[in-house]
Motif scaffolding. Structure first.
Motif, PDB file in Angstrom:
ATOM      1  N   PRO A  97       0.403   7.936 -33.855  1.00  0.00           N
ATOM      2  CA  PRO A  97      -0.343   8.953 -33.090  1.00  0.00           C
ATOM      3  C   PRO A  97      -0.295   8.882 -31.656  1.00  0.00           C
ATOM      4  CG  PRO A  97      -1.493   8.215 -35.077  1.00  0.00           C
ATOM      5  CD  PRO A  97      -0.477   7.316 -34.791  1.00  0.00           C
ATOM      6  N   PRO A  98      -0.040  10.158 -30.981  1.00  0.00           N
ATOM      7  CA  PRO A  98       0.284   9.846 -29.453  1.00  0.00           C
ATOM      8  C   PRO A  98      -1.042   9.691 -28.708  1.00  0.00           C
ATOM      9  CG  PRO A  98       0.553  12.130 -30.137  1.00  0.00           C
ATOM     10  CD  PRO A  98       0.644  11.158 -31.190  1.00  0.00           C
ATOM     11  N   PHE A  99      -2.187  10.072 -29.167  1.00  0.00           N
ATOM     12  CA  PHE A  99      -3.596   9.894 -28.874  1.00  0.00           C
ATOM     13  C   PHE A  99      -4.681   8.798 -29.734  1.00  0.00           C
ATOM     14  CE2 PHE A  99      -2.178  13.991 -27.663  1.00  0.00           C
ATOM     15  CZ  PHE A  99      -2.112  13.888 -26.277  1.00  0.00           C
ATOM     16  N   GLY A 100      -3.734   8.075 -30.413  1.00  0.00           N
ATOM     17  CA  GLY A 100      -4.402   7.032 -31.184  1.00  0.00           C
ATOM     18  C   GLY A 100      -4.788   5.703 -30.841  1.00  0.00           C
ATOM     19  N   ALA A 101      -3.838   5.402 -29.530  1.00  0.00           N
ATOM     20  CA  ALA A 101      -3.987   4.117 -29.150  1.00  0.00           C
ATOM     21  C   ALA A 101      -3.656   2.870 -30.024  1.00  0.00           C
ATOM     22  CB  ALA A 101      -5.241   3.762 -28.152  1.00  0.00           C
ATOM     23  N   GLU A 102      -2.864   2.882 -30.914  1.00  0.00           N
ATOM     24  CA  GLU A 102      -2.751   1.854 -32.044  1.00  0.00           C
ATOM     25  C   GLU A 102      -1.698   0.758 -31.513  1.00  0.00           C
ATOM     26  OE1 GLU A 102      -1.243   3.779 -35.257  1.00  0.00           O
ATOM     27  OE2 GLU A 102      -2.996   4.943 -35.841  1.00  0.00           O
ATOM     28  N   ILE A 103      -2.132  -0.411 -31.920  1.00  0.00           N
ATOM     29  CA  ILE A 103      -1.360  -1.432 -31.502  1.00  0.00           C
ATOM     30  C   ILE A 103      -0.659  -1.909 -32.755  1.00  0.00           C
ATOM     31  CG2 ILE A 103      -1.478  -3.878 -31.038  1.00  0.00           C
ATOM     32  CD1 ILE A 103      -4.371  -3.423 -29.297  1.00  0.00           C
ATOM     33  N   HIS A 104       0.823  -2.028 -32.445  1.00  0.00           N
ATOM     34  CA  HIS A 104       1.795  -2.451 -33.625  1.00  0.00           C
ATOM     35  C   HIS A 104       2.524  -3.570 -32.912  1.00  0.00           C
ATOM     36  CE1 HIS A 104       0.488   0.581 -36.569  1.00  0.00           C
ATOM     37  NE2 HIS A 104       0.213   1.631 -35.142  1.00  0.00           N
ATOM     38  N   ASP A 105       2.774  -4.500 -33.655  1.00  0.00           N
ATOM     39  CA  ASP A 105       3.875  -5.516 -33.289  1.00  0.00           C
ATOM     40  C   ASP A 105       3.629  -5.841 -31.817  1.00  0.00           C
ATOM     41  OD1 ASP A 105       4.954  -5.371 -35.795  1.00  0.00           O
ATOM     42  OD2 ASP A 105       6.210  -4.060 -35.359  1.00  0.00           O
ATOM     43  N   ALA A 416       8.171   9.813 -22.312  1.00  0.00           N
ATOM     44  CA  ALA A 416       8.965   9.723 -23.625  1.00  0.00           C
ATOM     45  C   ALA A 416       8.039   9.676 -24.874  1.00  0.00           C
ATOM     46  CB  ALA A 416       9.713   8.340 -23.699  1.00  0.00           C
ATOM     47  N   ALA A 417       8.689  10.027 -26.027  1.00  0.00           N
ATOM     48  CA  ALA A 417       8.049   9.940 -27.366  1.00  0.00           C
ATOM     49  C   ALA A 417       7.951   8.344 -27.542  1.00  0.00           C
ATOM     50  CB  ALA A 417       8.759  10.608 -28.399  1.00  0.00           C
ATOM     51  N   ASP A 418       6.875   8.066 -28.314  1.00  0.00           N
ATOM     52  CA  ASP A 418       6.519   6.530 -28.607  1.00  0.00           C
ATOM     53  C   ASP A 418       6.354   5.813 -27.262  1.00  0.00           C
ATOM     54  OD1 ASP A 418       6.197   6.579 -31.314  1.00  0.00           O
ATOM     55  OD2 ASP A 418       8.117   6.104 -31.657  1.00  0.00           O
ATOM     56  N   GLU A 419       5.656   6.520 -26.328  1.00  0.00           N
ATOM     57  CA  GLU A 419       5.463   5.712 -24.851  1.00  0.00           C
ATOM     58  C   GLU A 419       4.591   4.369 -25.531  1.00  0.00           C
ATOM     59  OE1 GLU A 419       2.947   6.350 -20.714  1.00  0.00           O
ATOM     60  OE2 GLU A 419       3.351   8.135 -22.131  1.00  0.00           O
ATOM     61  N   ARG A 420       4.953   3.263 -24.757  1.00  0.00           N
ATOM     62  CA  ARG A 420       4.220   2.077 -25.181  1.00  0.00           C
ATOM     63  C   ARG A 420       4.383   1.058 -24.184  1.00  0.00           C
ATOM     64  NH1 ARG A 420       9.082   2.893 -27.542  1.00  0.00           N
ATOM     65  NH2 ARG A 420      10.506   1.115 -27.724  1.00  0.00           N
ATOM     66  N   VAL A 421       3.570  -0.154 -24.506  1.00  0.00           N
ATOM     67  CA  VAL A 421       3.619  -1.017 -23.412  1.00  0.00           C
ATOM     68  C   VAL A 421       3.060  -2.317 -24.211  1.00  0.00           C
ATOM     69  CG1 VAL A 421       1.314  -0.728 -22.629  1.00  0.00           C
ATOM     70  CG2 VAL A 421       2.453  -1.759 -21.057  1.00  0.00           C
ATOM     71  N   PRO A 422       3.635  -3.493 -23.881  1.00  0.00           N
ATOM     72  CA  PRO A 422       3.240  -4.643 -24.418  1.00  0.00           C
ATOM     73  C   PRO A 422       1.776  -4.840 -24.094  1.00  0.00           C
ATOM     74  CG  PRO A 422       5.298  -5.128 -23.469  1.00  0.00           C
ATOM     75  CD  PRO A 422       4.888  -3.759 -23.014  1.00  0.00           C
ATOM     76  N   VAL A 423       1.000  -5.255 -25.215  1.00  0.00           N
ATOM     77  CA  VAL A 423      -0.263  -5.843 -24.827  1.00  0.00           C
ATOM     78  C   VAL A 423      -0.498  -6.973 -23.752  1.00  0.00           C
ATOM     79  CG1 VAL A 423      -2.516  -6.533 -25.959  1.00  0.00           C
ATOM     80  CG2 VAL A 423      -1.161  -4.693 -27.075  1.00  0.00           C
ATOM     81  N   ASP A 424       0.607  -7.941 -24.032  1.00  0.00           N
ATOM     82  CA  ASP A 424       0.348  -9.095 -23.023  1.00  0.00           C
ATOM     83  C   ASP A 424       0.826  -8.608 -21.668  1.00  0.00           C
ATOM     84  OD1 ASP A 424       2.960  -8.891 -23.295  1.00  0.00           O
ATOM     85  OD2 ASP A 424       3.294 -10.950 -24.078  1.00  0.00           O
ATOM     86  N   ALA A 425       1.308  -7.772 -21.527  1.00  0.00           N
ATOM     87  CA  ALA A 425       1.727  -7.049 -20.098  1.00  0.00           C
ATOM     88  C   ALA A 425       0.671  -6.498 -19.582  1.00  0.00           C
ATOM     89  CB  ALA A 425       3.062  -5.873 -20.251  1.00  0.00           C
TER      90      ALA A 425
END
Length: 440
Positions: A97-105, A416-425
């Protein structure tokens, strides 16, 4: 460094992502998301005893500005700004979900994860951390959380610069997007060194319209005065044209540092091949070597059997520092005598000094977390709110520190779709940003 800083940074970034603050660029379809996001930040700052002024030039289009006093009243203030709006999404293209702020892997997914609610959340956490721990920065810090950047900043930074310049009194430099993310410094196997790009310049952005005129006629009687044909020829010339390479100071510094690290010459003859060897970094830097004028919209007749009297094309133009007049002249030459060029929005490029104490602070903060990391100036091929603050004489730098895996292209996440960032970053970014703002 307090674990609370990192915990709050992640919490605030996720909370901000969950606020749908999409900026469509069309007033009738923009809700109150920017104001809701600004009020969220205002509330979190108030909890820490930090006063902030909310400015709302139009309903739903709020920005927020706060100031923390520094220990050196003679030092110029530092503006730290992040925009709270995001670009639209096509939910069917997202796997989360683009506004879910979910963390995966280990990755945080959501619109704004890198553009740029990550920095907004980090800066908010740092401001609270300073107050909580009794940390007094060297210089005044002006925090601005802005609306409308994704549509040019007209109702955000642009409006504030024109109507509330008092909020930025004494500011001499600014930190914001797009930079700070890591890229591989070398191509050798086993070499873990990273470059952290700092945007010391930004291309200008402009829109122009090509207009061809002729005589309206029936489609069964072709004429030599066909506006569509005339326009098509001009568009083809503009689209095929490659502007000459301009070695701006920021580009040359990037080439010098990467050339030394990779054993590349980046000569005029080898420039394209040498850039290509940088992998995904090549598309980012390649776009900074030249002015560009890209046809994006065509409009002519409405009926197939009518030759229209007019036809139009719109151009997206990106301008290198100091190249405005040269680019204008070349566009008119390419359009030809029988096609007019009408300028729309035109924001010139920004250019900040390469060698300043602030850049030295960035390097020291990176070194504290990544001993082999090297801060490398570059020219951003896009445009940010720094273009507005430049009108107040503020030198803008793009630096949102993110240490990411070598194969992770941060710039490719923008819009982009599936915009994401590493949590440790993100946690790395909170620690580095805290040191930067304390010492700057």
């Amino acid at each position: 460094m307090s674990a609370t800083l990192e915990d709050e940074a992640l919490e605030f970034v996720r909370d901000l992502i969950r606020i749908d603050s999409v900026n469509t660029g069309i007033a009738a379809t923009i809700g109150d998301g920017e104001t809701r996001a600004a009020r969220y930040v205002q509330q979190r700052l108030a909890e820490a005893g930090i006063d902030a002024e909310l400015v709302e030039p139009r309903p739903g289009r709020a920005s927020l500005v706060a100031r923390l006093r520094g220990s050196d009243p003679d030092a110029g203030a530092l503006l730290v700004h992040a925009h709270l709006d995001v670009v639209p999404v096509e939910e069917k293209d997202w796997t989360h979900p683009p506004f879910g702020a979910e963390i995966h892997d280990g990755y945080l997914y959501g619109r704004g994860a890198v553009d740029m609610k990550d920095y907004a959340g980090i800066v908010l956490a740092v401001a609270r951390h300073f107050v909580r721990e009794g940390i007094v920065p060297r210089r005044d810090l002006v925090f601005a959380f802005l609306a409308d950047e994704e549509s040019g900043g007209v109702w955000g930074a642009g409006w504030l610069v024109e109507n509330r310049p008092d909020l930025f009194a004494g500011v001499t430099e600014a930190l914001s997007e797009v930079g700070g993310f890591s890229v591989p410094l070398t191509g050798r196997d086993g070499d873990d060194r990273r470059a952290y790009l700092v945007a010391t310049s930004e291309k200008g952005v402009a829109w122009s319209t090509l207009t061809a005129r002729g005589h309206a006629a029936h489609g069964s009687r072709p004429t030599d005065d066909n506006a569509v044909v005339r326009l098509a020829s001009a568009v083809a010339r503009v689209g095929a044209h490659r502007f000459p390479v301009v070695r701006t100071p920021a580009l040359q510094r990037f080439l010098d540092l990467f050339g030394a690290a990779r054993g590349l010459e980046f000569s005029d003859a080898s420039l394209d091949d040498d850039l290509a060897s940088l992998g995904f970094v090549s598309s980012l830097i390649g776009a900074t070597t030249r002015n560009t004028a890209t046809p994006t919209v065509l409009s002519g007749g409405e009926k197939t059997n009518i030759i229209p009297a007019e036809a139009f094309a719109r151009l997206d133009i990106r301008i290198l520092p100091g190249q405005d007049d040269e680019l204008r002249a070349e566009l008119h030459r390419l359009a030809g005598d029988d096609v007019t060029v009408r300028e729309g929005r035109w924001w010139s490029a920004t250019e900040a000094p390469l060698d300043t104490p602030l850049v030295d602070v960035l390097q020291r903060a990176i070194t504290a977390e990544d001993a082999d990391g090297v801060v490398v100036p570059y020219l951003l091929p896009a445009s940010t709110d720094n273009k507005h603050f430049a009108r107040l004489g503020i030198a803008g730098y793009g630096f949102v520190p993110l240490r990411v895996p070598h194969d992770f292209d941060v710039f490719a996440q923008f819009h982009a779709a599936d915009e994401r960032v590493p949590v440790d970053a993100l946690l790395f970014g909170a620690r580095v940003t805290a040191q930067i703002l304390r010492e700057a």
